[in-house]
Design a protein around this motif. Structure first.
Motif, PDB file in Angstrom:
ATOM      1  N   LYS A  22       0.814  -1.223   0.000  1.00 29.43           N
ATOM      2  CA  LYS A  22       0.000   0.000   0.000  1.00 29.43           C
ATOM      3  C   LYS A  22       0.847   1.273   0.000  1.00 29.43           C
ATOM      4  CE  LYS A  22      -0.618   0.340   5.031  1.00 29.43           C
ATOM      5  NZ  LYS A  22      -1.616   0.428   6.127  1.00 29.43           N
ATOM      6  N   ASP A  23       2.082   1.185   0.517  1.00 27.00           N
ATOM      7  CA  ASP A  23       2.942   2.370   0.556  1.00 27.00           C
ATOM      8  C   ASP A  23       4.085   2.300  -0.459  1.00 27.00           C
ATOM      9  OD1 ASP A  23       1.500   3.559   2.691  1.00 27.00           O
ATOM     10  OD2 ASP A  23       2.548   2.270   4.125  1.00 27.00           O
ATOM     11  N   THR A  24       4.049   1.309  -1.344  1.00 26.79           N
ATOM     12  CA  THR A  24       5.115   1.147  -2.337  1.00 26.79           C
ATOM     13  C   THR A  24       5.102   2.307  -3.344  1.00 26.79           C
ATOM     14  OG1 THR A  24       5.128  -1.263  -2.173  1.00 26.79           O
ATOM     15  CG2 THR A  24       5.969  -0.315  -4.221  1.00 26.79           C
ATOM     16  N   THR A  25       6.286   2.823  -3.643  1.00 31.49           N
ATOM     17  CA  THR A  25       6.414   3.863  -4.662  1.00 31.49           C
ATOM     18  C   THR A  25       6.786   3.203  -5.980  1.00 31.49           C
ATOM     19  OG1 THR A  25       7.185   5.460  -3.003  1.00 31.49           O
ATOM     20  CG2 THR A  25       7.623   5.973  -5.324  1.00 31.49           C
ATOM     21  N   TRP A  26       5.855   3.246  -6.946  1.00 32.84           N
ATOM     22  CA  TRP A  26       6.052   2.609  -8.237  1.00 32.84           C
ATOM     23  C   TRP A  26       6.613   3.607  -9.244  1.00 32.84           C
ATOM     24  CZ3 TRP A  26       5.549  -2.546  -8.388  1.00 32.84           C
ATOM     25  CH2 TRP A  26       4.753  -3.160  -7.417  1.00 32.84           C
ATOM     26  N   LYS A  27       7.442   3.117 -10.146  1.00 31.94           N
ATOM     27  CA  LYS A  27       8.075   3.978 -11.155  1.00 31.94           C
ATOM     28  C   LYS A  27       7.061   4.770 -11.957  1.00 31.94           C
ATOM     29  CE  LYS A  27      11.201   3.853 -15.166  1.00 31.94           C
ATOM     30  NZ  LYS A  27      12.094   4.925 -14.690  1.00 31.94           N
ATOM     31  N   LEU A  28       5.966   4.121 -12.341  1.00 26.31           N
ATOM     32  CA  LEU A  28       4.945   4.769 -13.155  1.00 26.31           C
ATOM     33  C   LEU A  28       3.722   5.189 -12.351  1.00 26.31           C
ATOM     34  CD1 LEU A  28       5.164   2.455 -16.295  1.00 26.31           C
ATOM     35  CD2 LEU A  28       6.190   4.714 -15.993  1.00 26.31           C
ATOM     36  N   GLY A  29       3.852   5.137 -11.025  1.00 27.27           N
ATOM     37  CA  GLY A  29       2.754   5.553 -10.163  1.00 27.27           C
ATOM     38  C   GLY A  29       1.794   4.443  -9.786  1.00 27.27           C
ATOM     39  N   GLU A  66      13.183  -9.164 -10.760  1.00 24.78           N
ATOM     40  CA  GLU A  66      13.374  -8.237 -11.871  1.00 24.78           C
ATOM     41  C   GLU A  66      12.278  -7.176 -11.884  1.00 24.78           C
ATOM     42  OE1 GLU A  66      13.933 -10.210 -15.594  1.00 24.78           O
ATOM     43  OE2 GLU A  66      15.919 -10.962 -15.039  1.00 24.78           O
ATOM     44  N   MET A  67      11.040  -7.571 -11.560  1.00 28.09           N
ATOM     45  CA  MET A  67       9.958  -6.587 -11.470  1.00 28.09           C
ATOM     46  C   MET A  67      10.294  -5.530 -10.426  1.00 28.09           C
ATOM     47  SD  MET A  67       7.330  -5.751  -9.151  1.00 28.09           S
ATOM     48  CE  MET A  67       7.043  -7.250  -8.218  1.00 28.09           C
ATOM     49  N   GLU A  68      10.798  -5.952  -9.280  1.00 29.71           N
ATOM     50  CA  GLU A  68      11.079  -5.004  -8.210  1.00 29.71           C
ATOM     51  C   GLU A  68      12.209  -4.043  -8.573  1.00 29.71           C
ATOM     52  OE1 GLU A  68       9.481  -6.681  -4.077  1.00 29.71           O
ATOM     53  OE2 GLU A  68      11.490  -7.446  -4.574  1.00 29.71           O
ATOM     54  N   ILE A  69      13.301  -4.571  -9.155  1.00 28.95           N
ATOM     55  CA  ILE A  69      14.438  -3.677  -9.414  1.00 28.95           C
ATOM     56  C   ILE A  69      14.139  -2.675 -10.522  1.00 28.95           C
ATOM     57  CG2 ILE A  69      16.136  -5.335  -8.573  1.00 28.95           C
ATOM     58  CD1 ILE A  69      16.966  -5.840 -11.468  1.00 28.95           C
ATOM     59  N   PHE A  70      13.199  -3.005 -11.416  1.00 21.56           N
ATOM     60  CA  PHE A  70      12.885  -2.084 -12.507  1.00 21.56           C
ATOM     61  C   PHE A  70      11.685  -1.193 -12.213  1.00 21.56           C
ATOM     62  CE2 PHE A  70      15.417  -5.143 -15.009  1.00 21.56           C
ATOM     63  CZ  PHE A  70      16.245  -4.254 -15.677  1.00 21.56           C
ATOM     64  N   HIS A  71      10.821  -1.582 -11.290  1.00 21.25           N
ATOM     65  CA  HIS A  71       9.567  -0.851 -11.112  1.00 21.25           C
ATOM     66  C   HIS A  71       9.334  -0.276  -9.722  1.00 21.25           C
ATOM     67  CE1 HIS A  71       7.841  -1.576 -15.090  1.00 21.25           C
ATOM     68  NE2 HIS A  71       8.455  -2.747 -15.030  1.00 21.25           N
ATOM     69  N   LYS A  72      10.035  -0.742  -8.711  1.00 24.78           N
ATOM     70  CA  LYS A  72       9.902  -0.149  -7.376  1.00 24.78           C
ATOM     71  C   LYS A  72      11.031   0.858  -7.184  1.00 24.78           C
ATOM     72  CE  LYS A  72       7.419  -3.980  -5.229  1.00 24.78           C
ATOM     73  NZ  LYS A  72       7.377  -4.958  -4.107  1.00 24.78           N
ATOM     74  N   MET A  73      10.667   2.081  -6.873  1.00 22.54           N
ATOM     75  CA  MET A  73      11.633   3.165  -6.835  1.00 22.54           C
ATOM     76  C   MET A  73      12.513   3.156  -5.590  1.00 22.54           C
ATOM     77  SD  MET A  73      11.238   4.597  -9.681  1.00 22.54           S
ATOM     78  CE  MET A  73      12.240   6.060  -9.447  1.00 22.54           C
ATOM     79  N   LYS A  74      12.016   2.582  -4.514  1.00 17.18           N
ATOM     80  CA  LYS A  74      12.754   2.591  -3.251  1.00 17.18           C
ATOM     81  C   LYS A  74      13.181   1.170  -2.876  1.00 17.18           C
ATOM     82  CE  LYS A  74      10.062   6.505  -1.475  1.00 17.18           C
ATOM     83  NZ  LYS A  74       9.114   6.951  -0.416  1.00 17.18           N
ATOM     84  N   PRO A  75      14.472   0.940  -2.671  1.00 18.11           N
ATOM     85  CA  PRO A  75      14.927  -0.407  -2.282  1.00 18.11           C
ATOM     86  C   PRO A  75      14.229  -0.956  -1.035  1.00 18.11           C
ATOM     87  CG  PRO A  75      16.806   0.945  -2.912  1.00 18.11           C
ATOM     88  CD  PRO A  75      15.608   1.862  -2.874  1.00 18.11           C
ATOM     89  N   ILE A 104      24.927   3.931 -10.875  1.00 18.20           N
ATOM     90  CA  ILE A 104      25.390   3.751 -12.254  1.00 18.20           C
ATOM     91  C   ILE A 104      24.254   3.834 -13.270  1.00 18.20           C
ATOM     92  CG2 ILE A 104      27.357   2.341 -11.525  1.00 18.20           C
ATOM     93  CD1 ILE A 104      25.857  -0.103 -12.685  1.00 18.20           C
ATOM     94  N   GLY A 105      23.046   4.140 -12.789  1.00 20.02           N
ATOM     95  CA  GLY A 105      21.954   4.367 -13.738  1.00 20.02           C
ATOM     96  C   GLY A 105      20.914   3.278 -13.810  1.00 20.02           C
ATOM     97  N   GLY A 106      20.845   2.411 -12.786  1.00 18.62           N
ATOM     98  CA  GLY A 106      19.765   1.440 -12.724  1.00 18.62           C
ATOM     99  C   GLY A 106      20.064   0.093 -13.338  1.00 18.62           C
ATOM    100  N   GLY A 107      19.002  -0.738 -13.429  1.00 17.90           N
ATOM    101  CA  GLY A 107      19.146  -2.133 -13.803  1.00 17.90           C
ATOM    102  C   GLY A 107      19.700  -2.394 -15.184  1.00 17.90           C
ATOM    103  N   TYR A 108      19.283  -1.619 -16.188  1.00 15.77           N
ATOM    104  CA  TYR A 108      19.788  -1.853 -17.537  1.00 15.77           C
ATOM    105  C   TYR A 108      21.299  -1.649 -17.582  1.00 15.77           C
ATOM    106  CZ  TYR A 108      14.889  -1.567 -18.977  1.00 15.77           C
ATOM    107  OH  TYR A 108      13.545  -1.780 -19.111  1.00 15.77           O
ATOM    108  N   ASN A 109      21.760  -0.569 -16.976  1.00 13.48           N
ATOM    109  CA  ASN A 109      23.196  -0.293 -16.983  1.00 13.48           C
ATOM    110  C   ASN A 109      23.964  -1.335 -16.172  1.00 13.48           C
ATOM    111  OD1 ASN A 109      22.876   1.911 -18.626  1.00 13.48           O
ATOM    112  ND2 ASN A 109      22.994   3.418 -16.977  1.00 13.48           N
ATOM    113  N   MET A 110      23.346  -1.840 -15.117  1.00 16.52           N
ATOM    114  CA  MET A 110      23.991  -2.902 -14.343  1.00 16.52           C
ATOM    115  C   MET A 110      24.182  -4.149 -15.199  1.00 16.52           C
ATOM    116  SD  MET A 110      22.500  -4.977 -11.065  1.00 16.52           S
ATOM    117  CE  MET A 110      21.237  -5.777 -12.076  1.00 16.52           C
ATOM    118  N   PHE A 111      23.133  -4.552 -15.908  1.00 12.16           N
ATOM    119  CA  PHE A 111      23.200  -5.769 -16.710  1.00 12.16           C
ATOM    120  C   PHE A 111      24.115  -5.625 -17.925  1.00 12.16           C
ATOM    121  CE2 PHE A 111      18.964  -6.848 -14.744  1.00 12.16           C
ATOM    122  CZ  PHE A 111      19.396  -7.991 -14.098  1.00 12.16           C
TER     123      PHE A 111
END
Length: 238
Positions: A22-29, A66-75, A104-111
């Motif tokens: 309920k308090d999760t901050t999603w990348k796209l809202g 993978e869903m979490e690292i790309f779509h949840k804004m807060k670890p 380093i710019g998120g998951g894509y750059n990490m991979f």
């Protein structure tokens, strides 16, 4: 690992709805919708694992992480990992914490980390941000970049598995026009879990060139074409 049974909003991914989110901050809202990439997955997978099997649970865990690292804004919103201990490394490079991945710019750059000279880089992580990388790959793979587990070599606490990612290049990439062809890559990963089945260490081993070379086949496009076209809301690496 019984928690990896999917959820009421996605049959493969957990931790996307309910009181715990309920308090999760999603990348796209809002939580992402994976219907399109799930269809791609179901039509193109080579393995169908029995319900409740270790292979199915590992596959759902990977999709959820993978869903979490790309779509949840807060670890701190991640449920698959212990963020106070987690490290991720790619091809033997220096392990990164969640803060290091963000830096380093998120998951894509990490991979897609590389030690190649800048003039030889087909994709240069140092020039991409979280947002530009997301737009680039969701434009190139509008139906997503599905993942399946091909084999699990050992179970928890240290899981070792072989994976396959695939999608269709139906959008441009860095000035190269879409080919419509299948693009796939294979790799091996290890995930170390704690006593609560939360991920504390991940190592990936694969050839990034296997992916990028297939995105460079087309010719004749202009550089401005690299991020045009429709954009999927779902992360392609799912």
């Amino acid at each position: 690992m019984d928690q990896y049974k999917g959820s009421d909003v996605d049959k493969y991914r957990c931790f996307m709805s309910g009181e715990g989110e309920k308090d999760t901050t999603w990348k796209l809202g809002v939580p992402p919708n994976f219907d399109v990439v799930n269809k791609l997955f179901e039509e193109g997978r080579t393995k169908i694992w029995p319900t409740g099997s270790l292979e199915e649970q590992v596959q759902n865990m990977v999709k959820t992480w993978e869903m979490e690292i790309f779509h949840k804004m807060k670890p701190q919103d991640f449920k698959t990992v212990d963020v106070t201990k987690l490290t991720v490394s790619v091809n033997g490079r220096k392990p990164l914490t969640p803060e290091g991945v963000a830096k380093i710019g998120g998951g894509y750059n990490m991979f897609l980390q590389t030690s190649l000279p800048q003039n030889l880089r087909m994709y240069d992580p140092s020039e991409e941000t979280v947002d530009t990388a997301h737009k680039l790959f969701t434009t190139t793979f509008p139906r997503g970049f599905a993942v399946e587990i091909l084999q699990v070599y050992s179970g928890p606490p240290v899981i070792v598995y072989k994976f396959r990612h695939w999608g269709y290049m139906e959008g441009p990439f860095k000035g190269h026009p879409p080919t419509g062809e299948l693009v796939e890559m294979f790799g091996v990963s290890t995930m170390e879990l704690d006593e609560n089945f939360k991920i504390v260490k991940v190592e990936f081993f694969y050839d990034r060139g296997e992916l990028l070379a297939n995105l460079m086949k087309g010719a004749g496009a202009t550089a401005g074409d690299s991020t045009t076209g429709g954009e999927s809301l779902a992360c392609p690496f799912s």
